[in-house]
Design an enzyme around this catalytic site. Structure first.
Site, PDB file in Angstrom:
ATOM      1  N   ALA A  47      30.963  37.771 -19.632  1.00 53.32           N
ATOM      2  CA  ALA A  47      29.834  37.055 -20.248  1.00 53.32           C
ATOM      3  C   ALA A  47      29.707  35.635 -19.722  1.00 53.32           C
ATOM      4  CB  ALA A  47      29.981  37.055 -21.781  1.00 53.32           C
ATOM      5  N   HIS A  50      28.334  31.980 -13.688  1.00 54.18           N
ATOM      6  CA  HIS A  50      29.167  31.269 -12.723  1.00 54.18           C
ATOM      7  C   HIS A  50      28.369  30.197 -11.984  1.00 54.18           C
ATOM      8  CE1 HIS A  50      32.708  33.849 -13.112  1.00 54.18           C
ATOM      9  NE2 HIS A  50      31.872  34.884 -13.191  1.00 54.18           N
ATOM     10  N   ARG A 312      34.271  47.147 -12.727  1.00 55.98           N
ATOM     11  CA  ARG A 312      33.523  46.383 -11.728  1.00 55.98           C
ATOM     12  C   ARG A 312      33.324  47.239 -10.482  1.00 55.98           C
ATOM     13  NH1 ARG A 312      37.787  41.633 -12.069  1.00 55.98           N
ATOM     14  NH2 ARG A 312      38.811  43.176 -13.369  1.00 55.98           N
ATOM     15  N   GLU A 338      29.462  43.353  -8.358  1.00 58.31           N
ATOM     16  CA  GLU A 338      30.538  42.942  -9.250  1.00 58.31           C
ATOM     17  C   GLU A 338      30.358  41.450  -9.526  1.00 58.31           C
ATOM     18  OE1 GLU A 338      34.460  42.878  -7.439  1.00 58.31           O
ATOM     19  OE2 GLU A 338      33.541  42.987  -5.437  1.00 58.31           O
ATOM     20  N   CYS A 403      30.665  41.037 -42.073  1.00 55.58           N
ATOM     21  CA  CYS A 403      31.352  40.123 -41.154  1.00 55.58           C
ATOM     22  C   CYS A 403      30.381  39.218 -40.409  1.00 55.58           C
ATOM     23  CB  CYS A 403      32.191  40.912 -40.153  1.00 55.58           C
ATOM     24  SG  CYS A 403      33.521  41.892 -40.872  1.00 55.58           S
ATOM     25  N   CYS A 438      36.034  43.224 -39.053  1.00 54.09           N
ATOM     26  CA  CYS A 438      36.430  44.589 -39.447  1.00 54.09           C
ATOM     27  C   CYS A 438      35.990  45.630 -38.429  1.00 54.09           C
ATOM     28  CB  CYS A 438      35.892  44.919 -40.834  1.00 54.09           C
ATOM     29  SG  CYS A 438      34.199  45.567 -40.866  1.00 54.09           S
ATOM     30  N   CYS A 443      30.420  48.620 -42.300  1.00 56.00           N
ATOM     31  CA  CYS A 443      28.964  48.786 -42.171  1.00 56.00           C
ATOM     32  C   CYS A 443      28.521  50.059 -41.462  1.00 56.00           C
ATOM     33  CB  CYS A 443      28.354  47.576 -41.465  1.00 56.00           C
ATOM     34  SG  CYS A 443      28.850  47.372 -39.733  1.00 56.00           S
TER      35      CYS A 443
END
Length: 481
Positions: A47, A50, A312, A338, A403, A438, A443
Site C-alpha cells: 500500500a 514509491h 508479485r 511488481e 470495530c 475481531c 459482523c
C-alpha cells in the site's frame, strides 16, 4: 461478443488502462477470472506510493514510477481515494553501507525524483524516534506516500464502468488465437469474445497469456510476500514509511502506517511455482519480525490483528514489459508489474491508452466523467450532518461492524454502486467491514444477511470471495431431519 479492445485482468493495471481508454469513443471490455476487481496482487501489497529512486534509470519501472507518483494527487482527488504523502526513510544501520544511500540518492536524481535528502544519524532519529539506535544515516524522500490499494483499484474500475467500459467477472481466459478475420478470438470459461486489440494485464498469469500468442517467450516468477497487520492503537509507532536498504529481492521488510491508522510490517520475498498460493508460514512471520526489528525498535507485535500474503509478478529481468508484442500485432503487454506497480498503474494506463489512441485513431468523448465519489463514510461528517443523514436514511444509524463502525447504509451503498460488492470480501474492500480487531468475527453474519437480501440469493450462495468459498453449506434444520 466483439469489442475494439479487451483488457485481461481487473487489478490496478487493468483498471487504470480501462479508465484511460474510457476517455475515448471505443468499445472496451475487461475480462476478470475472479468475482470482483482487486482480487490478485492488487489486494495484498504494501500500500505504498514509491518516490522512484530505486528503479534503474531509463527503465520502464523508473519512468512509470515517477510519472505515476506525479499523477497520484489529482487522481485521488478526482476519484475520492484515501492518500497521504507521509514520506519515506531508507535506513542504514551499518556504517560501511552508507555509500549505498548516496547511490540511491544519485539514482533518484537521474530518475527525476524531487524532495530527497540524505540525513545524518541525528537527523534521522529526530524525524523518526523509533528507528533503530544503530542507525548511521537515512535517505528521506518527501514524495513517498501511503494509499488504500483497494480503493485505488475499485475507484478506477468504477469510473471506467460509468464511462462505458464493460466488465465480465468469473471469466477465465483459456485460449487466445488470431483468426483469418484479423481479430483476436478469446475463449473463456464463460463464452467467447472477439477484439481488435488485447491488453494483457493478467498479473502472475501474464506470461501464460503472452506465451499463447508469441514465440518470444517471457517468464514470470511468483514471488510471495507475507505481512503482519497491527491494530490502530499502535498505528503511530512510526509516521513515515521505514525501508531497509534494498537488495536484489526487492525493497525489503518495511514498517509503515496505513491510511486507515494501522501499522503494516512486511513483506518477505519467497519465489515459488504456484500462481495461486498465498499461504502464510511461521518461518515467514519469524523472518518479518527479525528483519523489521533491525530498523525499527520496540515493534508492538502483540497488537497483530491478522497476517496475510500476496504474490508479485517478478519478470526475469526485473522490468515492466509494456507495449505491442513484435510477432503478435494487436497484442499489448502489461507484464512483470511488481513493485512499484501500484504507484506506476496510473502512468501505465496513460501510456497504454496513448499507444492505442495513436494506433486506432481514437476520438475523445465530449462527455467523459472524470470524477467519482467513494462510499459515504458517516464518521467524516459533523454530528449535525450525521444526525440529518440518519434522519433521512435510518440505515446509516445501524452499526454492522463494531470495530470499524461501519453502518448498514455504507454496506448497501457498496452493494448497489457500479461494479458493486457480491461477497463478504467485496464489502470489506469497499467499506472496511471485517477489517478491524475481531476480523469479522462479529459482523460477517449480519453482512451475509444484507448480501442475501440485496442480491436475492439464499445464504448458502453467499461467499467469502466468490467461487467455492461458501460459508453456509446447508441449513442445520435440514441436516437434523
Amino acid at each position: 461478443m466483439t469489442y475494439d479492445v479487451i483488457i485481461i485482468g481487473a487489478g490496478v493495471t487493468g483498471a487504470a488502462v480501462a479508465r484511460e481508454l474510457s476517455r475515448y469513443q471505443t468499445e472496451v471490455c475487461v475480462l476478470e477470472k475472479e468475482e470482483d476487481v482487486c482480487c490478485g496482487t492488487s489486494k495484498a501489497n504494501s500500500a505504498i506510493i514509491h518516490a522512484g529512486y530505486d528503479a534503474e534509470p531509463g527503465s520502464n519501472m523508473a519512468k512509470m514510477n515517477v510519472r505515476g507518483n506525479e499523477m497520484m494527487d489529482e487522481l485521488c482527488r478526482d476519484l475520492d481515494i484515501p492518500f497521504k504523502r507521509n514520506g519515506s526513510l531508507v535506513v542504514c544501520v551499518h556504517k560501511e553501507e552508507l555509500p549505498g544511500l548516496k547511490e540511491l540518492y544519485d539514482r533518484g536524481i537521474k530518475n527525476g525524483v524531487p524532495g530527497m535528502k540524505l540525513l545524518t544519524r541525528e537527523e534521522a532519529l529526530a524525524m523518526e524516534p523509533n528507528i533503530s539506535d544503530d542507525v548511521q544515516g537515512a535517505l528521506f524522500a518527501e514524495t513517498a506516500g501511503i494509499i488504500c490499494p483497494f480503493k485505488l483499484n475499485i475507484a478506477m474500475a468504477e469510473n471506467a464502468n460509468v464511462n462505458g467500459v464493460d466488465f465480465r467477472f468469473n471469466t477465465r481466459v483459456e485460449k487466445i488465437t488470431k483468426e483469418a478475420d484479423g481479430l483476436w478470438h478469446i475463449r473463456t470459461c464463460n463464452g467467447e469474445y472477439k477484439t481488435r486489440y488485447v491488453v494483457n494485464a493478467a498479473g502472475v498469469y501474464a506470461d501464460v497469456l503472452h506465451n499463447m500468442v508469441s514465440e518470444q517467450k517471457i517468464n514470470i516468477i511468483e514471488r510471495r510476500g507475507e505481512y503482519y497487520l497491527l491494530d490502530r492503537t499502535v498505528g503511530n509507532h512510526v509516521s513515515h514509511t521505514i525501508f531497509p536498504q534494498p537488495t536484489k529481492y526487492g525493497k525489503g521488510v518495511l514498517v509503515a502506517p496505513t491510511v486507515h491508522g494501522n501499522l503494516l510490517v512486511g513483506p518477505t520475498a519467497i519465489d515459488q511455482e504456484d500462481k495461486d498460493a498465498t499461504n502464510t508460514t511461521q518461518l515467514g512471520m519469524n523472518e518479518i519480525t527479525a528483519k523489521a526489528s533491525e530498523n525499527v525498535r520496540n515493534l508492538p507485535l502483540r497488537s497483530v490483528i491478522t497476517s496475510f500474503s500476496g504474490l508479485r509478478a517478478h519478470e526475469d529481468h526485473h522490468e515492466f514489459i509494456l507495449g505491442e508484442v513484435s510477432d503478435a500485432p494487436g497484442f499489448i503487454d502489461c507484464a512483470g508489474i511488481e513493485s512499484p506497480g501500484l504507484t506506476s498503474s496510473p502512468a501505465i494506463g496513460e501510456y497504454i491508452a496513448e499507444l492505442l489512441r495513436e494506433k486506432m485513431g481514437l476520438t475523445a468523448k465530449e462527455n467523459w466523467i472524470s470524477t467519482r465519489k467513494d462510499v459515504l463514510d458517516p464518521k467524516k461528517l459533523s454530528l449535525e450532518e450525521r444526525n440529518e443523514l440518519i434522519k433521512q436514511n435510518p440505515a446509516y444509524g445501524q452499526i454492522i461492524c463494531r470495530c470499524e463502525s461501519v453502518t448498514e447504509g455504507e454496506i448497501l451503498d457498496a452493494i448497489r454502486r457500479p461494479l458493486g460488492a457480491r461477497s463478504l470480501d467485496g464489502v470489506k474492500r469497499r467499506t472496511r467491514a471485517g477489517m478491524g480487531r475481531c476480523q469479522s468475527g462479529f459482523c460477517s453474519p449480519r453482512v451475509m444477511d444484507i448480501l442475501s437480501r440485496e442480491l436475492g440469493l439464499p445464504l448458502t450462495e453467499i461467499t467469502k470471495s466468490g467461487g467455492k468459498s461458501n460459508i453456509v453449506l446447508e441449513h442445520s434444520k435440514e441436516v437434523a431431519e
